[in-house]
Each structure stands twice: as structure tokens, then as C-alpha cells.
Design a protein around this motif. Structure first.
Motif, PDB file in Angstrom:
ATOM      1  N   GLY A 180       1.058  -1.285   0.089  1.00 20.46           N
ATOM      2  CA  GLY A 180       0.127   0.118   0.154  1.00 20.46           C
ATOM      3  C   GLY A 180       0.821   1.160  -0.096  1.00 20.46           C
ATOM      4  N   VAL A 181       1.681   1.241   0.984  1.00 22.24           N
ATOM      5  CA  VAL A 181       2.796   2.451   0.959  1.00 22.24           C
ATOM      6  C   VAL A 181       3.417   2.679  -0.487  1.00 22.24           C
ATOM      7  N   LYS A 182       3.967   1.567  -1.229  1.00 23.84           N
ATOM      8  CA  LYS A 182       4.556   1.510  -2.282  1.00 23.84           C
ATOM      9  C   LYS A 182       3.541   2.257  -3.344  1.00 23.84           C
ATOM     10  N   ALA A 183       2.489   1.577  -3.354  1.00 23.69           N
ATOM     11  CA  ALA A 183       1.377   2.168  -4.417  1.00 23.69           C
ATOM     12  C   ALA A 183       1.273   3.506  -4.330  1.00 23.69           C
ATOM     13  N   VAL A 184       0.911   4.176  -3.033  1.00 23.65           N
ATOM     14  CA  VAL A 184       0.621   5.471  -2.880  1.00 23.65           C
ATOM     15  C   VAL A 184       1.937   6.185  -3.286  1.00 23.65           C
ATOM     16  N   TRP A 185       3.359   5.853  -2.677  1.00 28.33           N
ATOM     17  CA  TRP A 185       4.323   6.591  -3.193  1.00 28.33           C
ATOM     18  C   TRP A 185       4.472   6.821  -4.405  1.00 28.33           C
ATOM     19  N   ARG A 186       4.307   5.723  -5.204  1.00 27.99           N
ATOM     20  CA  ARG A 186       4.412   5.750  -6.710  1.00 27.99           C
ATOM     21  C   ARG A 186       3.114   6.254  -7.371  1.00 27.99           C
ATOM     22  N   ARG A 187       2.512   6.743  -6.749  1.00 24.12           N
ATOM     23  CA  ARG A 187       1.139   7.482  -7.308  1.00 24.12           C
ATOM     24  C   ARG A 187       0.385   6.513  -8.115  1.00 24.12           C
ATOM     25  N   LYS A 190      -5.686   6.519  -7.287  1.00 18.46           N
ATOM     26  CA  LYS A 190      -6.425   7.625  -7.604  1.00 18.46           C
ATOM     27  C   LYS A 190      -6.340   8.960  -6.533  1.00 18.46           C
ATOM     28  N   ALA A 191      -6.623   8.364  -5.201  1.00 16.45           N
ATOM     29  CA  ALA A 191      -6.831   9.473  -4.188  1.00 16.45           C
ATOM     30  C   ALA A 191      -5.503   9.395  -3.315  1.00 16.45           C
ATOM     31  N   VAL A 192      -4.372   9.889  -3.981  1.00 18.95           N
ATOM     32  CA  VAL A 192      -3.100   9.917  -3.352  1.00 18.95           C
ATOM     33  C   VAL A 192      -3.164  10.329  -1.977  1.00 18.95           C
ATOM     34  N   PRO A 193      -3.370  12.140  -2.047  1.00 19.66           N
ATOM     35  CA  PRO A 193      -3.408  12.504  -0.715  1.00 19.66           C
ATOM     36  C   PRO A 193      -4.162  12.031   0.465  1.00 19.66           C
ATOM     37  N   LEU A 194      -5.459  11.559   0.017  1.00 17.43           N
ATOM     38  CA  LEU A 194      -6.264  10.887   1.062  1.00 17.43           C
ATOM     39  C   LEU A 194      -5.730   9.484   1.583  1.00 17.43           C
ATOM     40  N   GLU A 195      -5.347   8.821   0.467  1.00 19.64           N
ATOM     41  CA  GLU A 195      -4.608   7.388   1.163  1.00 19.64           C
ATOM     42  C   GLU A 195      -3.243   7.716   1.824  1.00 19.64           C
ATOM     43  N   ALA A 196      -2.436   8.600   1.421  1.00 19.77           N
ATOM     44  CA  ALA A 196      -1.272   8.795   2.029  1.00 19.77           C
ATOM     45  C   ALA A 196      -1.609   9.417   3.466  1.00 19.77           C
ATOM     46  N   ALA A 197      -2.726  10.182   3.788  1.00 23.75           N
ATOM     47  CA  ALA A 197      -3.050  10.650   5.145  1.00 23.75           C
ATOM     48  C   ALA A 197      -3.365   9.357   6.028  1.00 23.75           C
ATOM     49  N   LEU A 198      -4.328   8.555   5.378  1.00 24.28           N
ATOM     50  CA  LEU A 198      -4.912   7.688   6.134  1.00 24.28           C
ATOM     51  C   LEU A 198      -3.678   6.461   6.398  1.00 24.28           C
ATOM     52  N   LEU A 199      -2.893   6.334   5.783  1.00 26.89           N
ATOM     53  CA  LEU A 199      -1.814   5.020   5.965  1.00 26.89           C
ATOM     54  C   LEU A 199      -0.912   6.038   6.994  1.00 26.89           C
ATOM     55  N   ALA A 200      -0.568   7.192   6.728  1.00 23.75           N
ATOM     56  CA  ALA A 200       0.088   7.976   7.937  1.00 23.75           C
ATOM     57  C   ALA A 200      -0.284   7.955   9.468  1.00 23.75           C
ATOM     58  N   ALA A 201      -1.896   8.386   9.338  1.00 27.86           N
ATOM     59  CA  ALA A 201      -2.397   8.159  10.589  1.00 27.86           C
ATOM     60  C   ALA A 201      -2.633   7.049  11.208  1.00 27.86           C
ATOM     61  N   HIS A 202      -2.771   6.070  10.347  1.00 28.39           N
ATOM     62  CA  HIS A 202      -2.811   4.649  11.026  1.00 28.39           C
ATOM     63  C   HIS A 202      -1.563   4.148  11.693  1.00 28.39           C
ATOM     64  N   ALA A 204       0.944   6.262  12.589  1.00 24.02           N
ATOM     65  CA  ALA A 204       1.420   6.862  13.789  1.00 24.02           C
ATOM     66  C   ALA A 204       0.518   6.550  14.988  1.00 24.02           C
ATOM     67  N   GLY A 205      -1.067   6.518  14.892  1.00 24.77           N
ATOM     68  CA  GLY A 205      -1.403   6.182  15.880  1.00 24.77           C
ATOM     69  C   GLY A 205      -1.180   4.664  16.504  1.00 24.77           C
ATOM     70  N   TYR A 206      -1.024   3.729  15.540  1.00 21.64           N
ATOM     71  CA  TYR A 206      -1.031   2.434  16.071  1.00 21.64           C
ATOM     72  C   TYR A 206       0.427   2.357  16.869  1.00 21.64           C
ATOM     73  N   LEU A 207       1.534   2.929  16.208  1.00 24.04           N
ATOM     74  CA  LEU A 207       2.826   2.763  16.795  1.00 24.04           C
ATOM     75  C   LEU A 207       2.926   3.631  18.264  1.00 24.04           C
TER      76      LEU A 207
END
Length: 344
Positions: A180-187, A190-202, A204-207
Motif C-alpha cells: 500500500g505504501v509503495k502504491a501511494v508513493w508511486r502515485r 487515484k486518491a493519493v493525498p487521502l490514502e497517504a493521510a490514512l496510511l500515515a495516521a494509521h 502513527a496512531g498504532y505505533l
């Protein structure tokens, strides 16, 4: 896993699926079941809240390993909802389903857009040797050609893949996060900003939660158990569906009905199995009607089975334990030539 012998019937009966579709629609089995999904939302919310509440209350304790098991169950159930949303089983329109899909993928740390693209390619050509991404896995071989083409570590893994199958599934969760991270990083979504924010929030919150509550060693063990069991549960939910079933060789084409039925396997077991496997145990019905609400699959099953019997189409259904036996037997058989040529 053998190749499908198309035979003359598969080329003559291209309208069989239209006939089956009329039967399914006549029974109202494509109608939405929103109330059923509201119950699932509530159960999953309680399960997730109970898991994290227990985590906070227990604090620094090895009993947190039990919490990790509960959360692995909760995460898989959330992923099942994301799967249903991706197929537009919940709402009639795309927007509502996508909202649910992005939310649930974010809760478990997956890229909804990446998974949806990959999963749609699988549904379009299940077990197709060139076109199904689910049988093109670097650490496993599902056909003899795949096995003999592997080199180095991948070849050693394929040689012993039946024994290593369940241990390898412990890495499935990590693989989903990384992909998932690779796919977002490589754009590639479709929803790159949304997915990046969701993955980062997950992440950060989890760890933050895990390392805030637990000492470093406890935290690392908790993460390993939780993520490992989540991967095993996810893998055990998807593996029985197609692994060990016939493959479609490159260049061969089947009509839609046979392409979906002949490459899929159902798993019997009643409502407990329905819950544990998220309805994926009705894999044949799901592949034929991917937007059918999960609660309707069990009602469609006897109709589809009867239709296949009347039209001479092989319909495979087995018990849960036997489904895993078939998967492991197939993996063992594919790895056998590599074991015989060891050292050559």
C-alpha cells in the motif's frame, strides 16, 4: 492445480450466465441488505473498541497477547467490510461504498485503491496463469512452469512451500502494509493525498499507542503477534478459494460462467464459517455476482449449484479442513520436481 479443458460445451453455451442471472434476480438476491451491514458495522465497532480498551486497561502485561489475538480478529473483519465495499455490495452507488472502503482500509493500514485494482484484476481472470495477480507470488509456485522458473531463495521456498505456507502467511499483513505504501508513493492510486493521510495516521496512531502503553520488548512482541495473526487469518480466508483449483493457460478463453465456476471452490460449514470467512466461503457465488450482498450468498448457493448440475458444469464444494488439505497437497505436488532435482 490442472489446466482447464474447455471442451466444446464451453464454446457453445455463452448465454448460460444470462439464464442464471434471471434466476438470481427473480429471487431478489441482488437487492441491497443495508440492515445486515449495519449489524456488521456495530459488531465490528464493539469488537475493535473492546480490543483497544482492553489494551489500555491491561497496560504492561503479557496478557496483551490475548488482546493481540482479539485485534487480529477485529482487523480481519474490518478488512472483510472493505472488501464488500469495493464490490459495491453495501450501497447501490459508488460514493457510499468508497467512503466505507477507504475508512475500513485506513483502520487496518491498507491502501484501498491499490487493493481494489489488484482484486478487480483477479476477479476478471481468476487463476489465469498470465493475468491473475493472486497466482503470481514471488515466494510461492502454483504451476509447474512457475516452479521451474524460480531461482535462488525463491526456488528453495517453492521446494518446501507446503511446509512453509502457514509460516509465510505471518508476513501477509506486513506485505499488505508495504504494498500500500509503495502504491501511494508511486502515485499508482487515484486518491493519493487521502490514502497517504490514512496510511500515515494509521501508522502513527498504532505505533504511538503500542509504544506508549508497553515497554519496547513487549511492544515488539505484541506487534509481531497481532500483525502475524492478522496475516494468517487473512491468508486462511482467501487461500481455500482458488489455490489448487484448475488454472487457465495463457491464450485460452472461457465464457464468463465457466471461467468463474471452474476455478473456484466453496467451503461448507454453516453460519460460523460464514462469519469467520466473511462470506468468502461462497466463492463461486461471489465470483459470479461480485456485487451480491454478503448475506444473500448463502441463499444463492443452492440455486447456483443446481443450475451447474443441470448444465453439466463441475461445482466444487468441500469442508474447511479439507480445503486447506487440498491447498497444501497441491503446493507439495508442485514443489516435488524441485525436491527431486535438488543440487542439480
Amino acid at each position: 492445480m490442472t489446466s482447464i479443458d474447455r471442451g466444446p460445451a464451453a464454446t457453445r453455451r455463452g448465454t448460460d450466465f444470462a439464464e442464471l442471472s434471471r434466476v438470481i434476480r427473480r429471487h431478489g438476491l441482488l437487492d441491497r441488505r443495508l440492515r445486515s451491514y449495519l449489524v456488521k458495522f456495530a459488531v465490528n465497532a464493539v469488537l475493535l473498541a473492546a480490543g483497544w480498551t482492553a489494551f489500555a486497561v491491561l497496560g504492561s502485561s503479557w496478557w496483551q497477547l490475548v488482546t493481540a489475538i482479539v485485534l487480529a480478529l477485529a482487523y480481519t473483519q474490518l478488512a472483510f467490510i472493505g472488501h464488500d465495499a469495493g464490490h459495491k455490495q453495501i450501497f447501490t452507488g459508488r460514493r457510499g461504498n468508497d467512503v466505507v472502503g477507504y475508512l475500513h482500509a485506513g483502520l487496518v493500514g491498507m491502501s484501498y485503491g491499490w487493493w481494489l485494482g489488484k482484486h478487480n484484476r483477479h476477479h476478471a481472470n481468476p487463476n489465469h496463469e498470465d493475468e491473475d495477480p493472486d497466482i503470481r507470488i514471488s515466494v510461492l509456485a502454483f504451476t509447474g512452469v512457475q516452479a521451474t522458473a524460480k531461482r535462488g531463495l525463491a526456488r528453495w521456498l517453492a521446494r518446501h512451500q507446503a511446509v512453509l505456507f502457514f509460516p509465510l502467511l505471518t508476513l501477509e499483513g506486513l506485505g499488505l502494509h508495504v504494498s500500500g505504501v509503495k502504491a501511494v508513493w508511486r502515485r499508482e492510486v487515484k486518491a493519493v493525498p487521502l490514502e497517504a493521510a490514512l496510511l500515515a495516521a494509521h501508522a502513527a496512531g498504532y505505533l504511538a499507542a503500542v509504544f506508549w502503553v508497553l515497554p519496547p520488548v513487549h511492544a515488539l512482541v505484541f506487534i509481531a503477534v497481532h500483525q502475524g495473526l492478522w496475516g494468517v487469518y487473512m491468508g486462511c480466508s482467501f487461500a481455500p478459494n482458488h489455490k489448487g483449483m484448475p488454472t487457465v493457460p495463457a491464450g485460452q478463453r472461457l465464457d464468463f460462467l465457466r471461467k468463474q465456476v471452474l476455478t473456484s471452490r466453496n467451503v461448507r460449514g454453516g453460519r460460523v464459517v460464514d462469519f469467520l470467512l466473511g462470506g468468502l466461503n461462497y466463492q463461486i457465488e461471489h465470483h459470479l455476482f461480485p456485487n451480491m450482498p454478503r448475506a444473500n450468498l448463502r441463499h444463492a448457493q443452492p440455486l447456483v449449484q443446481r443450475f451447474c448440475a443441470n448444465n453439466g458444469i463441475a461445482y466444487r464444494q468441500t469442508g474447511a479442513l479439507d480445503s486447506y488439505r487440498q491447498v497444501l497437497s497441491h503446493l507439495h505436488a508442485i514443489g516435488a520436481p524441485l525436491r527431486r532435482t535438488k543440487g542439480q
